[in-house]
Scaffold this motif. Structure first.
Motif, mmCIF file in Angstrom:
data_model
loop_
_atom_site.group_PDB
_atom_site.id
_atom_site.type_symbol
_atom_site.label_atom_id
_atom_site.label_comp_id
_atom_site.label_asym_id
_atom_site.label_seq_id
_atom_site.Cartn_x
_atom_site.Cartn_y
_atom_site.Cartn_z
ATOM 1 N N UNK A 38 0.823 -1.212 0.000
ATOM 2 C CA UNK A 38 0.000 0.000 0.000
ATOM 3 C C UNK A 38 0.858 1.264 0.000
ATOM 4 N N UNK A 39 2.056 1.196 0.571
ATOM 5 C CA UNK A 39 2.979 2.339 0.535
ATOM 6 C C UNK A 39 3.364 2.633 -0.917
ATOM 7 N N UNK A 40 3.615 1.585 -1.673
ATOM 8 C CA UNK A 40 3.944 1.763 -3.088
ATOM 9 C C UNK A 40 2.734 2.249 -3.883
ATOM 10 N N UNK A 41 1.564 1.677 -3.589
ATOM 11 C CA UNK A 41 0.338 2.082 -4.290
ATOM 12 C C UNK A 41 0.012 3.538 -3.990
ATOM 13 N N UNK A 42 0.160 3.954 -2.736
ATOM 14 C CA UNK A 42 -0.147 5.346 -2.388
ATOM 15 C C UNK A 42 0.838 6.306 -3.044
ATOM 16 N N UNK A 43 2.084 5.914 -3.158
ATOM 17 C CA UNK A 43 3.062 6.746 -3.860
ATOM 18 C C UNK A 43 2.714 6.879 -5.333
ATOM 19 N N UNK A 44 2.295 5.776 -5.964
ATOM 20 C CA UNK A 44 1.874 5.822 -7.368
ATOM 21 C C UNK A 44 0.621 6.668 -7.536
ATOM 22 N N UNK A 96 -4.018 8.515 0.100
ATOM 23 C CA UNK A 96 -2.680 8.260 -0.418
ATOM 24 C C UNK A 96 -1.626 9.044 0.333
ATOM 25 N N UNK A 97 -1.896 10.315 0.570
ATOM 26 C CA UNK A 97 -0.938 11.150 1.290
ATOM 27 C C UNK A 97 -0.767 10.670 2.728
ATOM 28 N N UNK A 98 -1.885 10.460 3.427
ATOM 29 C CA UNK A 98 -1.799 10.063 4.834
ATOM 30 C C UNK A 98 -1.108 8.718 4.996
ATOM 31 N N UNK A 99 -1.493 7.750 4.166
ATOM 32 C CA UNK A 99 -0.875 6.429 4.284
ATOM 33 C C UNK A 99 0.615 6.491 3.944
ATOM 34 N N UNK A 100 0.941 7.191 2.868
ATOM 35 C CA UNK A 100 2.340 7.282 2.458
ATOM 36 C C UNK A 100 3.172 7.992 3.515
ATOM 37 N N UNK A 101 2.615 9.045 4.101
ATOM 38 C CA UNK A 101 3.327 9.792 5.138
ATOM 39 C C UNK A 101 3.557 8.940 6.379
ATOM 40 N N UNK A 129 -1.961 1.238 9.440
ATOM 41 C CA UNK A 129 -3.260 1.048 8.789
ATOM 42 C C UNK A 129 -4.387 1.727 9.552
ATOM 43 N N UNK A 130 -4.412 1.528 10.865
ATOM 44 C CA UNK A 130 -5.505 2.078 11.679
ATOM 45 C C UNK A 130 -5.489 3.603 11.651
ATOM 46 N N UNK A 131 -4.332 4.199 11.848
ATOM 47 C CA UNK A 131 -4.250 5.663 11.909
ATOM 48 C C UNK A 131 -4.547 6.279 10.548
ATOM 49 N N UNK A 132 -3.993 5.713 9.480
ATOM 50 C CA UNK A 132 -4.241 6.295 8.158
ATOM 51 C C UNK A 132 -5.707 6.157 7.757
ATOM 52 N N UNK A 133 -6.327 5.031 8.051
ATOM 53 C CA UNK A 133 -7.747 4.861 7.711
ATOM 54 C C UNK A 133 -8.643 5.725 8.603
#
Length: 147
Positions: A38-44, A96-101, A129-133
């Motif tokens: 998901x880190x890669x997906x959010x960056x893309x 995407x931003x929150x998860x990637x960050x 996962x919990x915090x970003x969601x």
């Protein structure tokens, strides 16, 4: 190729060469693996939505009229694109931003402190996962006008 080994815990499969057509359905990826993917997906996602971000930034700062057009995009849409789709794209960008960050902070923390154990990997992945969601849901509720 799947081998089985004899151990006190019983027979467990050992995956050496994972075949995408046969082994992927039964392979259980750990939580840290999902966070990494998901880190890669959010960056893309952030890279692909970069023109949208630049458009939003430009329209929000150019003038009062362009700011009005910018905020109107979330009410009336943009051309043939409905407003709910603009909000959904913005929500995807927010996630995407929150998860990637947060995942990036996780990786930096692991690199800086050399915390590379299974336990820390799992707990930090669940935290990510919990915090970003949760933050995405909170900001999404604000974006869709629930509060």
């Amino acid at each position: 190729m799947t081998d089985t080994t004899n151990s006190t815990a019983g027979k467990r499969p050992v995956y050496r060469n994972i075949n995408i057509f046969t082994d992927v359905r039964t392979y259980r990826l750990p939580v840290a693996g999902f966070v990494s993917i998901l880190h890669r997906v959010s960056g893309l996602l952030m890279f692909l939505l970069l023109p949208f971000v630049i458009w939003m930034f430009d329209n929000s700062l150019t003038s009062e009229i362009s700011y009005g057009a910018f905020t109107n995009a979330f009410v009336a849409g943009i051309g043939f694109v409905p407003a709910w789709f603009v909000k959904l794209a913005t929500l995807g960008l927010i996630w995407g931003y929150l998860h990637h960050f947060i995942a990036g902070l996780r990786h930096l923390w692991m690199d800086a402190t050399h915390s590379v154990s299974k336990e820390f990997g799992k707990s930090s992945a669940v935290f990510t996962l919990v915090v970003s969601l949760a933050l995405t849901a909170l900001l999404g509720a604000k974006l869709f006008g629930l509060y």
